[in-house]
Write a protein that holds these residues in place. Structure first.
Motif, PDB file in Angstrom:
ATOM      1  N   ALA A   1      26.606  37.350  19.448  1.00  0.00           N
ATOM      2  CA  ALA A   1      26.490  38.802  19.286  1.00  0.00           C
ATOM      3  C   ALA A   1      25.345  39.373  20.110  1.00  0.00           C
ATOM      4  O   ALA A   1      25.224  40.591  20.232  1.00  0.00           O
ATOM      5  CB  ALA A   1      26.296  39.150  17.819  1.00  0.00           C
ATOM      6  N   LYS A   2      24.513  38.476  20.682  1.00  0.00           N
ATOM      7  CA  LYS A   2      23.374  38.917  21.496  1.00  0.00           C
ATOM      8  C   LYS A   2      23.425  38.233  22.854  1.00  0.00           C
ATOM      9  O   LYS A   2      22.571  37.421  23.193  1.00  0.00           O
ATOM     10  CB  LYS A   2      22.071  38.596  20.771  1.00  0.00           C
ATOM     11  CG  LYS A   2      21.947  39.250  19.404  1.00  0.00           C
ATOM     12  CD  LYS A   2      20.666  38.818  18.694  1.00  0.00           C
ATOM     13  CE  LYS A   2      20.568  39.453  17.307  1.00  0.00           C
ATOM     14  NZ  LYS A   2      19.347  38.989  16.589  1.00  0.00           N
ATOM     15  N   PRO A   3      24.449  38.561  23.660  1.00  0.00           N
ATOM     16  CA  PRO A   3      24.631  37.853  24.940  1.00  0.00           C
ATOM     17  C   PRO A   3      23.486  38.057  25.909  1.00  0.00           C
ATOM     18  O   PRO A   3      23.260  37.206  26.780  1.00  0.00           O
ATOM     19  CB  PRO A   3      25.942  38.441  25.481  1.00  0.00           C
ATOM     20  CG  PRO A   3      26.084  39.768  24.805  1.00  0.00           C
ATOM     21  CD  PRO A   3      25.495  39.585  23.450  1.00  0.00           C
ATOM     22  N   ASP A   4      22.760  39.152  25.786  1.00  0.00           N
ATOM     23  CA  ASP A   4      21.645  39.379  26.703  1.00  0.00           C
ATOM     24  C   ASP A   4      20.529  38.365  26.511  1.00  0.00           C
ATOM     25  O   ASP A   4      19.669  38.213  27.381  1.00  0.00           O
ATOM     26  CB  ASP A   4      21.082  40.794  26.516  1.00  0.00           C
ATOM     27  CG  ASP A   4      22.049  41.871  26.986  1.00  0.00           C
ATOM     28  OD1 ASP A   4      22.992  41.525  27.740  1.00  0.00           O
ATOM     29  OD2 ASP A   4      21.879  43.041  26.603  1.00  0.00           O
ATOM     30  N   GLY A   5      20.543  37.654  25.394  1.00  0.00           N
ATOM     31  CA  GLY A   5      19.503  36.666  25.133  1.00  0.00           C
ATOM     32  C   GLY A   5      19.867  35.262  25.550  1.00  0.00           C
ATOM     33  O   GLY A   5      19.154  34.310  25.200  1.00  0.00           O
ATOM     34  N   PHE A   6      20.937  35.105  26.359  1.00  0.00           N
ATOM     35  CA  PHE A   6      21.410  33.763  26.690  1.00  0.00           C
ATOM     36  C   PHE A   6      20.399  32.968  27.506  1.00  0.00           C
ATOM     37  O   PHE A   6      20.154  31.785  27.226  1.00  0.00           O
ATOM     38  CB  PHE A   6      22.740  33.844  27.437  1.00  0.00           C
ATOM     39  CG  PHE A   6      23.360  32.495  27.704  1.00  0.00           C
ATOM     40  CD1 PHE A   6      23.731  31.670  26.658  1.00  0.00           C
ATOM     41  CD2 PHE A   6      23.549  32.053  28.999  1.00  0.00           C
ATOM     42  CE1 PHE A   6      24.301  30.429  26.900  1.00  0.00           C
ATOM     43  CE2 PHE A   6      24.117  30.810  29.245  1.00  0.00           C
ATOM     44  CZ  PHE A   6      24.493  29.999  28.197  1.00  0.00           C
ATOM     45  N   GLU A   7      19.806  33.568  28.506  1.00  0.00           N
ATOM     46  CA  GLU A   7      18.850  32.824  29.340  1.00  0.00           C
ATOM     47  C   GLU A   7      17.634  32.398  28.526  1.00  0.00           C
ATOM     48  O   GLU A   7      17.141  31.268  28.684  1.00  0.00           O
ATOM     49  CB  GLU A   7      18.428  33.682  30.542  1.00  0.00           C
ATOM     50  CG  GLU A   7      19.544  33.953  31.537  1.00  0.00           C
ATOM     51  CD  GLU A   7      20.132  32.688  32.129  1.00  0.00           C
ATOM     52  OE1 GLU A   7      19.362  31.719  32.341  1.00  0.00           O
ATOM     53  OE2 GLU A   7      21.353  32.664  32.373  1.00  0.00           O
ATOM     54  N   ALA A   8      17.167  33.277  27.643  1.00  0.00           N
ATOM     55  CA  ALA A   8      16.039  32.912  26.791  1.00  0.00           C
ATOM     56  C   ALA A   8      16.426  31.786  25.833  1.00  0.00           C
ATOM     57  O   ALA A   8      15.619  30.880  25.558  1.00  0.00           O
ATOM     58  CB  ALA A   8      15.549  34.130  26.011  1.00  0.00           C
ATOM     59  N   PHE A   9      17.660  31.840  25.320  1.00  0.00           N
ATOM     60  CA  PHE A   9      18.145  30.771  24.454  1.00  0.00           C
ATOM     61  C   PHE A   9      18.159  29.440  25.188  1.00  0.00           C
ATOM     62  O   PHE A   9      17.713  28.408  24.654  1.00  0.00           O
ATOM     63  CB  PHE A   9      19.537  31.095  23.943  1.00  0.00           C
ATOM     64  CG  PHE A   9      20.326  29.887  23.529  1.00  0.00           C
ATOM     65  CD1 PHE A   9      20.040  29.246  22.336  1.00  0.00           C
ATOM     66  CD2 PHE A   9      21.327  29.373  24.343  1.00  0.00           C
ATOM     67  CE1 PHE A   9      20.743  28.107  21.957  1.00  0.00           C
ATOM     68  CE2 PHE A   9      22.027  28.253  23.975  1.00  0.00           C
ATOM     69  CZ  PHE A   9      21.740  27.612  22.782  1.00  0.00           C
ATOM     70  N   LEU A  10      18.671  29.420  26.410  1.00  0.00           N
ATOM     71  CA  LEU A  10      18.727  28.170  27.163  1.00  0.00           C
ATOM     72  C   LEU A  10      17.332  27.586  27.372  1.00  0.00           C
ATOM     73  O   LEU A  10      17.128  26.374  27.226  1.00  0.00           O
ATOM     74  CB  LEU A  10      19.392  28.394  28.523  1.00  0.00           C
ATOM     75  CG  LEU A  10      20.917  28.457  28.552  1.00  0.00           C
ATOM     76  CD1 LEU A  10      21.396  28.684  29.982  1.00  0.00           C
ATOM     77  CD2 LEU A  10      21.529  27.170  28.001  1.00  0.00           C
ATOM     78  N   ALA A  11      16.387  28.424  27.716  1.00  0.00           N
ATOM     79  CA  ALA A  11      15.019  27.940  27.928  1.00  0.00           C
ATOM     80  C   ALA A  11      14.439  27.373  26.635  1.00  0.00           C
ATOM     81  O   ALA A  11      13.793  26.309  26.639  1.00  0.00           O
ATOM     82  CB  ALA A  11      14.142  29.071  28.457  1.00  0.00           C
TER      83      ALA A  11
END
Length: 257
Positions: free
Chosen positions: A228-238
């Motif tokens: 539901a928060k796709p904009d946070g994907f790069e932060a999630f990966l890190a």
């Protein structure tokens, strides 16, 4: 590298390459949920010298095959290291190749190395040798079997042939449930096996210096992605990569390069 695959319908993450492929920091969850046939989550096929590291495989469905990781056939020199496998219905690791084969199409499965991985609450099977894999080394892994869970820790099964030359050494087995060891005497429709003690007709299956001592982790926290928060994907990966690295460093007592 750096991928999230959730609720996959077919084959999971399947690289094939001619030489020296790196499969790093992928997250595969809920694989085989719809296909419900013979698939694992992350695996090579027809590949030489593939290195899998810092991958998480979880909640793979069914016991056909249903493992988090699989060293598949027509492959040489596959390495699994610093991966995290948990809650997979088919177990942790499959190492397989048919014994009867056309050598022009399938060279078999030889030289798999499995080291510094964590398996937690995987079901059914932990180290499963299906068919005629050769020259396998499984060392310095941490296997957690939770209360109420029964697994086949080391299992050899027939696929037109049996495994040859596998050394399983210096692993840590933290077993609160039950673990059995043996070879296939029957196969059930759901993909599970009836077994009896001993590994024959497989040959050269050696267990040495495995223990229940060493670092026993209690904290398994790794981030989960919120779609539901796709904009946070790069932060999630890190954050996930950092958590995976710290998890491995705590378990194995060494800094990852």
């Amino acid at each position: 590298r750096d991928n999230l695959v959730d609720d996959i319908g077919g084959d999971g993450i399947v690289p094939w390459a001619t030489q020296a492929a790196l499969v790093e920091h992928n997250i595969a969850r809920n694989c085989n949920r719809r296909a419900a046939t013979y698939n694992a989550a992350i695996w090579p096929w027809s590949a030489d010298e593939t290195v899998f590291q810092l991958n998480e495989a979880a909640f793979t469905r069914t016991a056909m095959d249903g493992q988090g990781f699989d060293s598949d056939f027509n492959s040489r020199g596959t390495i699994f290291q610093y991966n995290y496998s948990h809650d997979n219905e088919g177990g942790f690791l499959l190492i397989c190749t048919p014994g009867k084969r056309d050598a022009a199409q399938n060279i078999g499965n030889t030289g798999t190395t499995v080291r510094h991985n964590i398996s937690r609450n995987d079901l059914a099977r932990i180290f499963h040798f299906a068919g005629a894999a050769e020259h396998t080394v499984i060392e310095d892994n941490a296997i957690y079997v939770g209360p109420g869970i029964g697994v086949q820790m080391v299992l050899t099964t027939d696929w037109d042939g049996w495994a040859n030359d596998a050394v399983i050494k210096n692993n840590r087995f933290f077993i609160e449930g039950t673990a059995t060891y043996g070879h296939q005497v029957s196969r059930h429709a759901d993909g599970t096996y009836g077994i009896e003690p001993g590994y024959a007709p497989a040959q050269g299956i050696v267990l040495e210096n495995n223990t229940d001592k060493g670092t026993r982790l209690e904290n398994w926290d790794v981030p989960e992605f919120d779609p539901a928060k796709p904009d946070g994907f790069e932060a999630f990966l890190a954050a996930h990569r950092k958590a995976m690295t710290k998890l491995m460093e705590r378990q194995f007592g060494r800094q990852l390069p």
